[in-house]
Every structure is written in C-alpha cells, then in structure tokens.
Design an enzyme around this catalytic site. Structure first.
Site, PDB file in Angstrom:
ATOM      1  N   ASP A 201       0.844  -1.195   0.000  1.00 50.59           N
ATOM      2  CA  ASP A 201       0.000   0.000   0.000  1.00 50.59           C
ATOM      3  C   ASP A 201       0.881   1.246   0.000  1.00 50.59           C
ATOM      4  OD1 ASP A 201      -2.235  -1.537  -0.145  1.00 50.59           O
ATOM      5  OD2 ASP A 201      -3.055  -0.987   1.804  1.00 50.59           O
ATOM      6  N   TYR A 204      -1.937   5.293  -2.173  1.00 51.56           N
ATOM      7  CA  TYR A 204      -3.381   5.481  -1.917  1.00 51.56           C
ATOM      8  C   TYR A 204      -4.030   6.403  -2.956  1.00 51.56           C
ATOM      9  CZ  TYR A 204      -3.010   2.832   2.379  1.00 51.56           C
ATOM     10  OH  TYR A 204      -2.802   1.821   3.269  1.00 51.56           O
ATOM     11  N   ASN A 238      -3.290  -4.116  -1.483  1.00 54.48           N
ATOM     12  CA  ASN A 238      -4.561  -3.970  -2.206  1.00 54.48           C
ATOM     13  C   ASN A 238      -4.664  -2.616  -2.906  1.00 54.48           C
ATOM     14  OD1 ASN A 238      -4.722  -3.327   0.697  1.00 54.48           O
ATOM     15  ND2 ASN A 238      -6.761  -2.556   0.189  1.00 54.48           N
ATOM     16  N   HIS A 323       1.247  -8.508   2.437  1.00 50.12           N
ATOM     17  CA  HIS A 323       0.461  -7.347   2.846  1.00 50.12           C
ATOM     18  C   HIS A 323      -0.594  -7.682   3.913  1.00 50.12           C
ATOM     19  CE1 HIS A 323      -1.091  -3.355   2.707  1.00 50.12           C
ATOM     20  NE2 HIS A 323      -2.291  -3.788   2.388  1.00 50.12           N
ATOM     21  N   HIS A 333      -9.981  -5.656   8.873  1.00 57.62           N
ATOM     22  CA  HIS A 333      -9.437  -6.748   8.053  1.00 57.62           C
ATOM     23  C   HIS A 333      -9.281  -8.070   8.814  1.00 57.62           C
ATOM     24  CE1 HIS A 333      -8.843  -3.755   5.034  1.00 57.62           C
ATOM     25  NE2 HIS A 333      -7.938  -3.106   5.723  1.00 57.62           N
ATOM     26  N   VAL A 361      -3.527  -3.582   8.101  1.00 61.22           N
ATOM     27  CA  VAL A 361      -4.219  -3.058   9.272  1.00 61.22           C
ATOM     28  C   VAL A 361      -3.440  -1.829   9.741  1.00 61.22           C
ATOM     29  CG1 VAL A 361      -4.924  -3.556  11.631  1.00 61.22           C
ATOM     30  CG2 VAL A 361      -5.010  -5.361   9.878  1.00 61.22           C
ATOM     31  N   HIS A 362      -4.120  -0.715   9.877  1.00 67.05           N
ATOM     32  CA  HIS A 362      -3.432   0.549  10.133  1.00 67.05           C
ATOM     33  C   HIS A 362      -3.147   0.722  11.624  1.00 67.05           C
ATOM     34  CE1 HIS A 362      -5.397   1.817   6.121  1.00 67.05           C
ATOM     35  NE2 HIS A 362      -4.361   1.033   5.955  1.00 67.05           N
TER      36      HIS A 362
HETATM   37 FE   LIG Z   1      -4.116  -2.614   2.581  1.00 62.06          FE
END
Ligand SMILES: [Fe+2]
Ligand SMILES: *[C@@H]1O[C@H](CO)[C@@H](O)[C@H](O)[C@H]1NC(C)=O
Ligand SMILES: *[C@@H]1O[C@H](CO)[C@@H](O)[C@H](O)[C@H]1NC(C)=O
Ligand SMILES: *[C@@H]1O[C@H](CO)[C@@H](O)[C@H](O)[C@H]1NC(C)=O
Ligand SMILES: *[C@@H]1O[C@H](CO)[C@@H](O)[C@H](O)[C@H]1NC(C)=O
Ligand SMILES: *[C@@H]1O[C@H](CO)[C@@H](O)[C@H](O)[C@H]1NC(C)=O
Length: 473
Positions: A201, A204, A238, A323, A333, A361-362
C-alpha cells in the site's frame, strides 16, 4: 504491561467471591498479551496538498523526478534505478562510480509510459546497475547534462552468516502529514536503517476520484528523499491493484507495475508480485496476498520450490513480507489473511521462518510465537498454540495514510497477540549476528530514539530457545 496485568487487587477479591463463573472470566482476561494504554491525540489523517514542499518538482526543464532504487538481483550486487521525466523521454542513462567527481561507468536503461482512464504518465525510466562491488558507496546521476541529478547509495555486504544489517520496516504509508512524520522519524532514527522492507500500500491514489494517478507522482516525489538513497523492497498491497472496470481499467496493478520494478526473475518467479532476495545475512521472501496462491497456482508452485533453497548456513535469517496479516486482533481486516494462512502456515513452520511482516491493518501488533496447523477439519484442534518453530508475526501497517488508524480491537485480547497499539510509526529490524536480532517499534509521537515496543529475536535455526519478550512500556 497493560491494563490486563494491572487490575487492582480489590477487583480480584470481588470476583473471587463470585465462585467459578467469575474466576473463569478473570482467567480469560489474564491470558492475552498487552494492549497499550498510550493515549494519542485523536486526529484524522489529511493528505498533504498538491503544493506541499514534499511534492515540489525539481527545477529545470524535464528534470528527473521520483527517483527510487531497489535491489536488482538475488544477491545484492545490482541495483534497479527508476525515475520519471514529465515533458519528453530524455535520456535513460545512469552514470555512476565510486567517486562523486568520477562517474566513470554508465548504463542505458529503458523507458515506458502508461495511460489510466484520462491520465497519461510521464516517461518512466528504469535501469539496472549490475556487477557492483559489495559494501561500497556509489554515486549516480540521472538526467541530461543541464538537469542531471546526483544521488548515492551503499551496496550491502556480501551475503554471509554473521553479517550485521539494519532493515527499516514501513507499511501503508500514503501521503498525509502523518506519512511525512513517519518518514521523518524513520530517517532520523539513530539506528539508521540501511534498506526498507515495505509491506505494501504505497500511494493510496485509488482513494481519489478516477484513481487520480497524479497522486502516484506526488508519492514518488515525497518518498524520493529516502528511496533515492537506499533500496525499498516492495510488496504488493490492495491499493496497488487499481482495478477499475467502471473506468475501463481492468488490468490489475497497472500503475504499480509500470512504476515499481523488482528483480523477480532472479529468483525464478514469473510475476513481480512474489520473489525473493538475499541481503547480508537475511533471506527475504515476498508474497502477494492479491495473486492466486492455491495449490497448483504459479505463486504456490514457486514457494514450494523456493523454501528448500534457503540455506541457513548462508543466510540465517528468514523473513517473509506479505500485505494482509495472518494473525491480527483488530476489527479491521480481521481474518482476511486466513485463506493464505491455511495454504502456507505449515510450510513456514517446517522451514522455520523467523519473522513475518505485514501491513494492511493501520496499527501495530506483534504476535507470540504461535502456529495453528494441527486442524484437519475433523479433529477440533483449531486454536493457535505456542510453537518454537513458528514465526513471530508483526503488523506494521501504521505508516499514516489517509484512511486513518484502526483503533477497534477484538476483546478480550487473544492469546496469540503479544502487544498491540493503534499509533502511527515504523519498525527497525536490526540483525546483529546469526543468533540475535533486535526489533524496535517507534511511534511518531515519541522522540526519534524511543522504542515503544522492543524485542530480541533469537534465530530459529541457530539459537531456537524461547525469547525473553521485553516490552519497554
Ligand atoms: Fe491494505
Ligand atoms: C479526468 O476526468 C476528470 C472528470 O472525470 C476531470 O476532473 C479531470 O480533470 C480529467 N483529467 C484529465 C487529465 O483530463
Ligand atoms: C515534511 O517533513 C519534512 C521533514 O521533517 C519537512 O521539512 C516538511 O516541511 C514536511 N512537509 C509537510 C507538508 O508537512
Ligand atoms: C468504456 O468503454 C466503452 C466501450 O468502448 C465505452 O462505451 C465507455 O464509455 C467507456 N467508459 C469510460 C468510463 O470511459
Ligand atoms: C485428524 O486428526 C486426528 C488426530 O488429531 C486423527 O485421529 C484423524 O484421523 C485425522 N482425520 C483425518 C481425516 O485425517
Ligand atoms: C550476537 O549478538 C548478541 C547481541 O549483540 C551478543 O550478545 C552475542 O554475544 C553475539 N554472539 C556472538 C557469537 O558474537
């Protein structure tokens, strides 16, 4: 530490009188790892505007921009250099050498461009600098005479057993003010990462209308201040898929594959989404959560052939990047990595992978050394158990992108989760020798040298004893 381990005695006494049910309840509360009690400022992450300093276009007509490098072969003796010129193709040549004043070598690369809906990219150049010396500082220059831009990098030491090497670990960076803080913290970390393991990622851009690819260009300019000087090892996330049938854009990974090159052929891979490299004392396997991995698929076949090739007498540390995490205890997620775990986890245990880094996962989370491979549908053994041959799983998707932090956690904290915290930050995996490596996680709110989570890793082949899990908070 965490609230779970520090319940006041009065609560214990209170629950004790409520007999069995309450005792069981408390036992559950006691089992998990720790969730940080760090209190962060609640703020949403805002993308830096197009006229930000970090997105400035370098001066000069058709000047090279978005310069980035990555390892260019399997062993670390080559570097891929990539950059973009906006107005016309210009030169695809890289001049390089060991002295800033004598760029005696040169190599010609290629350029390409792509269209995405109504966006047309600049000219994306890439060039492989091969047969470099190990552990050597090289200066390199891209662009034509008047607008040439000079950078430098250091090649890794020759692959070997006790070679120290320091990897930064960053994921899900994006291009917000928080992303900028993460990158600044990484660059100012006194441990000085030599190469970044990037867990997917990137820009964005796909969060913008029509996946506005201008935001791929801004991301390239923003990150140049690190990636032009040290390689970032790429993993597909993703946000790299850019699949947009509503825009007639149906070729997945189109912007990503045109802009970011990896040396996948050097490890016998047939696609850039899964591959491996050796660097110093580490063997790094990159997998794709977004390419087929079931039995008989190219990625699955490749991994089956790849793992037996890893020689731990040469590269003691076996690291996997992907990822989407397998062990995650956030609501965000949750279980998305489960199907890949089912396919590959037994192999990771068999081949004693030391550590798996993921993003997606942020937030930050570190697992215990656990596996969940006993289950065979009919035996009911479907709970993760401590396993000295299993990897530790680290989620580090906390780079700071526009989607904000994943703050909602599964409660109570599952046994497999050792430490978790929803703050932006980065990691440093610092290999000392064949037996010891140190991992630190650095949150952006702290000063540069503060490790919010810190653990010694003992190599699974050379020193497979239980780690002391030393959490510094
Ligand atoms: Fe992602
Ligand atoms: C692409 O189309 C969008 C509207 O769909 C428009 O706002 C944008 O300016 C266009 N970009 C280019 C480069 O034509
Ligand atoms: C990004 O960080 C750099 C380094 O700290 C700083 O010089 C720059 O002004 C920041 N830019 C923005 C838009 O926050
Ligand atoms: C996609 O392609 C079809 C067929 O060429 C066309 O009718 C349609 O307008 C296109 N859609 C967009 C968003 O460009
Ligand atoms: C599943 O595992 C159990 C023991 O864990 C074993 O007894 C049983 O035969 C296995 N079932 C199948 C279908 O392999
Ligand atoms: C490996 O590194 C660790 C940590 O720095 C150190 O304690 C240990 O003595 C080293 N082992 C050898 C054989 O040098």
């Amino acid at each position: 530490m965490g609230d779970r381990h520090s319940s006041p005695l009065s609560w214990v006494v209170l629950y004790a009188v409520i007999a069995a049910a309450a005792a069981a309840y408390f036992a559950v509360l006691c089992e998990g790892g720790s969730s940080s009690t760090f209190v962060r400022k609640v703020e949403c992450s805002v993308d830096m505007p197009l006229d930000s300093d970090v997105f400035a276009i370098p001066p000069g007509y058709n000047a090279p921009q978005q310069v980035h490098i990555t390892q260019g072969d399997h062993d670390g003796k080559a570097m891929i250099v990539t950059w973009v010129t906006m107005d016309k193709p210009g030169s695809s040549k890289v001049r390089y050498g060991e002295s800033e004043d004598d760029l005696g070598f040169s190599v010609n690369g290629k350029h390409t461009r792509y269209k995405f809906y109504n966006y047309t990219s600049g000219y994306i150049h890439n060039c492989v600098l091969a047969n470099l010396k190990y552990d050597t500082k090289y200066y390199y220059e891209v662009g034509s005479r008047h607008t040439g831009r000079k950078f430098w990098f250091r090649t890794p030491p020759e692959v070997g057993l006790d070679i120290p090497y320091t990897f930064g670990v960053i994921g899900d960076l994006g291009q917000t003010y928080d992303s900028n803080r993460t990158l600044t913290h990484y660059q100012n970390n006194p441990k000085v990462g030599q190469t970044v393991l990037y867990v997917g990622d990137l820009s964005y851009a796909d969060d913008y209308p029509d996946h506005d690819n201008v935001r791929w260009d801004t991301w390239g300019r923003f990150t140049e201040r690190s990636i032009a000087y040290q390689p970032w090892i790429w993993t597909t996330g993703n946000h790299e898929i850019d699949f947009a049938p509503e825009l007639n854009e149906t070729m997945p990974f189109k912007p990503y594959t045109h802009r970011y090159y990896v040396p996948y052929k050097a490890s016998g891979s047939t696609r850039p989404f899964w591959y491996s490299i050796k660097r110093a004392s580490a063997y790094i396997i990159v997998l794709s959560s977004y390419s087929a991995y079931g039995t008989y698929t190219p990625q699955n076949n490749w991994l089956l052939e790849e793992l037996p090739k890893v020689n731990r007498c040469e590269t003691p540390w076996l690291i996997v990047l992907m990822h989407s995490p397998w062990y995650n205890s956030y609501d965000s997620h949750y279980m998305e990595g489960e199907s890949m775990r089912v396919m590959f986890e037994a192999l990771f245990v068999k081949y004693k992978v030391d550590i798996v880094f993921s993003g997606h996962v942020h937030a930050y989370e570190r697992s215990e050394r656990i596996s969940n491979i006993a289950y065979n549908i009919s035996n009911g053994q479907c709970t993760p158990v401590p396993d000295p041959s299993a990897p530790v799983y680290i989620i580090i998707g906390d780079g700071g992108n526009i989607e904000g932090l994943a703050t909602s956690m599964k409660e109570p904290q599952p046994d497999y989760s050792a430490y978790r915290e929803a703050s932006f930050g980065h990691g440093i995996f610092d290999i000392k020798n064949r037996t010891h490596a140190h991992f630190g996680w650095y949150r952006n709110q702290d000063s540069y040298s503060v490790e919010a989570d810190a653990v010694w890793f003992y190599n699974r082949v050379w020193y497979p004893v239980d780690e002391w899990i030393i959490s510094t908070i």
